[in-house]
Design a protein around this motif. Structure first.
Motif, PDB file in Angstrom:
ATOM      1  N   SER A 134       0.866  -1.183   0.000  1.00 39.10           N
ATOM      2  CA  SER A 134       0.000   0.000   0.000  1.00 39.10           C
ATOM      3  C   SER A 134       0.896   1.224   0.000  1.00 39.10           C
ATOM      4  N   ARG A 135       0.502   2.242  -0.773  1.00 46.07           N
ATOM      5  CA  ARG A 135       1.262   3.496  -0.817  1.00 46.07           C
ATOM      6  C   ARG A 135       0.483   4.643  -0.186  1.00 46.07           C
ATOM      7  N   ASP A 136      -0.670   4.333   0.421  1.00 45.50           N
ATOM      8  CA  ASP A 136      -1.504   5.389   1.005  1.00 45.50           C
ATOM      9  C   ASP A 136      -1.936   5.041   2.430  1.00 45.50           C
ATOM     10  N   GLY A 137      -1.052   4.411   3.173  1.00 41.15           N
ATOM     11  CA  GLY A 137      -1.341   4.118   4.569  1.00 41.15           C
ATOM     12  C   GLY A 137      -2.327   3.005   4.812  1.00 41.15           C
ATOM     13  N   GLY A 138      -2.559   2.148   3.810  1.00 38.35           N
ATOM     14  CA  GLY A 138      -3.437   1.001   3.983  1.00 38.35           C
ATOM     15  C   GLY A 138      -4.834   1.151   3.415  1.00 38.35           C
ATOM     16  N   ARG A 139      -5.116   2.275   2.754  1.00 39.26           N
ATOM     17  CA  ARG A 139      -6.456   2.457   2.174  1.00 39.26           C
ATOM     18  C   ARG A 139      -6.647   1.603   0.933  1.00 39.26           C
ATOM     19  N   THR A 140      -5.626   1.523   0.073  1.00 43.10           N
ATOM     20  CA  THR A 140      -5.693   0.678  -1.117  1.00 43.10           C
ATOM     21  C   THR A 140      -4.468  -0.221  -1.163  1.00 43.10           C
ATOM     22  N   TRP A 141      -4.644  -1.414  -1.731  1.00 41.68           N
ATOM     23  CA  TRP A 141      -3.580  -2.416  -1.780  1.00 41.68           C
ATOM     24  C   TRP A 141      -3.403  -2.945  -3.187  1.00 41.68           C
ATOM     25  N   PHE A 142      -2.156  -3.335  -3.509  1.00 44.16           N
ATOM     26  CA  PHE A 142      -1.834  -3.845  -4.836  1.00 44.16           C
ATOM     27  C   PHE A 142      -0.863  -5.015  -4.709  1.00 44.16           C
ATOM     28  N   GLU A 143      -0.965  -5.947  -5.657  1.00 43.08           N
ATOM     29  CA  GLU A 143       0.020  -7.019  -5.719  1.00 43.08           C
ATOM     30  C   GLU A 143       1.249  -6.514  -6.454  1.00 43.08           C
ATOM     31  N   TYR A 144       2.423  -6.834  -5.936  1.00 46.68           N
ATOM     32  CA  TYR A 144       3.684  -6.460  -6.565  1.00 46.68           C
ATOM     33  C   TYR A 144       3.938  -7.426  -7.706  1.00 46.68           C
ATOM     34  N   SER A 145       3.968  -6.930  -8.918  1.00 48.74           N
ATOM     35  CA  SER A 145       4.005  -7.800 -10.094  1.00 48.74           C
ATOM     36  C   SER A 145       5.399  -8.288 -10.459  1.00 48.74           C
ATOM     37  N   ASN A 146       6.452  -7.656  -9.926  1.00 52.03           N
ATOM     38  CA  ASN A 146       7.817  -8.033 -10.289  1.00 52.03           C
ATOM     39  C   ASN A 146       8.322  -9.118  -9.348  1.00 52.03           C
ATOM     40  N   LEU A 147       7.811 -10.348  -9.524  1.00 55.73           N
ATOM     41  CA  LEU A 147       8.172 -11.448  -8.640  1.00 55.73           C
ATOM     42  C   LEU A 147       9.641 -11.816  -8.811  1.00 55.73           C
ATOM     43  N   GLN A 148      10.249 -12.255  -7.725  1.00 54.42           N
ATOM     44  CA  GLN A 148      11.653 -12.648  -7.750  1.00 54.42           C
ATOM     45  C   GLN A 148      11.790 -14.119  -8.144  1.00 54.42           C
ATOM     46  N   TYR A 149      12.775 -14.400  -8.973  1.00 56.08           N
ATOM     47  CA  TYR A 149      12.982 -15.751  -9.478  1.00 56.08           C
ATOM     48  C   TYR A 149      13.229 -16.750  -8.346  1.00 56.08           C
ATOM     49  N   ALA A 150      12.541 -17.845  -8.397  1.00 54.53           N
ATOM     50  CA  ALA A 150      12.754 -19.022  -7.551  1.00 54.53           C
ATOM     51  C   ALA A 150      12.349 -18.844  -6.095  1.00 54.53           C
ATOM     52  N   VAL A 151      11.811 -17.689  -5.690  1.00 56.65           N
ATOM     53  CA  VAL A 151      11.380 -17.529  -4.299  1.00 56.65           C
ATOM     54  C   VAL A 151      10.015 -18.187  -4.120  1.00 56.65           C
ATOM     55  N   ALA A 152       9.953 -19.181  -3.246  1.00 56.72           N
ATOM     56  CA  ALA A 152       8.704 -19.905  -3.025  1.00 56.72           C
ATOM     57  C   ALA A 152       7.841 -19.254  -1.962  1.00 56.72           C
ATOM     58  N   ALA A 153       8.463 -18.545  -1.019  1.00 58.44           N
ATOM     59  CA  ALA A 153       7.705 -17.898   0.049  1.00 58.44           C
ATOM     60  C   ALA A 153       8.547 -16.798   0.675  1.00 58.44           C
ATOM     61  N   VAL A 154       7.915 -15.663   0.933  1.00 61.46           N
ATOM     62  CA  VAL A 154       8.560 -14.583   1.680  1.00 61.46           C
ATOM     63  C   VAL A 154       8.191 -14.778   3.140  1.00 61.46           C
ATOM     64  N   MET A 155       9.223 -14.960   3.986  1.00 65.88           N
ATOM     65  CA  MET A 155       8.986 -15.339   5.377  1.00 65.88           C
ATOM     66  C   MET A 155       9.016 -14.173   6.352  1.00 65.88           C
ATOM     67  N   SER A 156       9.816 -13.139   6.065  1.00 73.69           N
ATOM     68  CA  SER A 156       9.898 -12.016   6.986  1.00 73.69           C
ATOM     69  C   SER A 156      10.288 -10.745   6.249  1.00 73.69           C
ATOM     70  N   LEU A 157       9.934  -9.609   6.841  1.00 77.47           N
ATOM     71  CA  LEU A 157      10.213  -8.289   6.285  1.00 77.47           C
ATOM     72  C   LEU A 157      10.671  -7.361   7.397  1.00 77.47           C
ATOM     73  N   THR A 158      11.612  -6.480   7.070  1.00 76.63           N
ATOM     74  CA  THR A 158      12.009  -5.450   8.025  1.00 76.63           C
ATOM     75  C   THR A 158      12.517  -4.230   7.277  1.00 76.63           C
ATOM     76  N   PHE A 159      12.227  -3.058   7.810  1.00 77.83           N
ATOM     77  CA  PHE A 159      12.650  -1.795   7.209  1.00 77.83           C
ATOM     78  C   PHE A 159      13.327  -0.948   8.284  1.00 77.83           C
ATOM     79  N   PRO A 160      14.658  -1.042   8.413  1.00 81.24           N
ATOM     80  CA  PRO A 160      15.364  -0.222   9.398  1.00 81.24           C
ATOM     81  C   PRO A 160      15.227   1.271   9.148  1.00 81.24           C
ATOM     82  N   SER A 161      15.002   1.648   7.889  1.00 80.39           N
ATOM     83  CA  SER A 161      14.802   3.055   7.545  1.00 80.39           C
ATOM     84  C   SER A 161      13.898   3.125   6.333  1.00 80.39           C
TER      85      SER A 161
END
Length: 201
Positions: A134-161
């Motif tokens: 989401s680019r508007d604080g969670g009001r609208t959502w979109f699927e990210y179309s540029n999938l990464q090769y061979a990744v079967a599952a995204v397990m965790s996310l973090t944004f230090p900045s």
């Protein structure tokens, strides 16, 4: 986010009471005094869970986001009313092709929020890693179309900045993959480095 397992006896199975797991009951609890006391903000009605929640992230005391799902859909809940209540803001339903399963969520800043997970294909019984954002604080959502090769599952996310972020995934080959959040004009938001050797070259 806490989960409590519920159990009961099934006379047809011969299993004693307490040994048959029939589901999970969820609660969201909050502390404002460093953990001395907690208040329940949301819980499953009548002890029956509609969803299992897997990850939660808070930008501050009033802005939190949580993801989970079940066999038929994945959901996003966010706080409202000054952080006092939770509301469902987005749902991805399963279809004939498969089911999306959300497993990780993180704020980049007040506007940008990312979700990681997988899409389980019904016919091939395989999984493909997915991102939603989401680019508007969670009001609208979109699927990210540029999938990464061979990744079967995204397990965790973090944004230090707001300009640096990382995602950890499992590949189709059962190895690990580290993806770096690096907005690029032509290649999307995540760059992938796949380590096939010990030197990661």
């Amino acid at each position: 986010v806490s989960s409590t397992r519920a159990a009961r006896a099934d006379p047809r199975s011969g299993v004693a009471s307490g040994e048959t797991c029939v589901g999970y009951s969820y609660q969201v609890i909050k502390t404002t005094d460093g953990g001395s006391t907690y208040t329940v903000q949301m819980q499953a009605a009548n002890g029956v869970a509609a969803f299992t929640f897997y990850d939660i992230d808070c930008m501050d005391a009033e802005h939190c986001v949580m993801v989970g799902g079940n066999q038929v859909s994945s959901v996003v809940y966010m706080t409202s009313n000054g952080g006092q209540t939770w509301s469902e803001v987005y749902t991805v339903d399963a279809n004939a092709n498969g089911t999306v399963a959300f497993s990780a969520v993180a704020y980049v800043n007040a506007s940008d929020i990312w979700i990681g997970g997988e899409f389980g294909e019904a016919n091939s019984q395989t999984a493909i890693g997915v991102f939603y954002y989401s680019r508007d604080g969670g009001r609208t959502w979109f699927e990210y179309s540029n999938l990464q090769y061979a990744v079967a599952a995204v397990m965790s996310l973090t944004f230090p900045s707001p300009t640096v972020g990382f995602a950890v995934g499992i590949t189709q080959e059962q190895s690990s993959s580290l993806l770096k959040y690096a907005p690029q004009p032509y290649y999307g938001y995540f760059a992938q480095k796949q380590c096939l050797t010990s030197g990661c070259d």
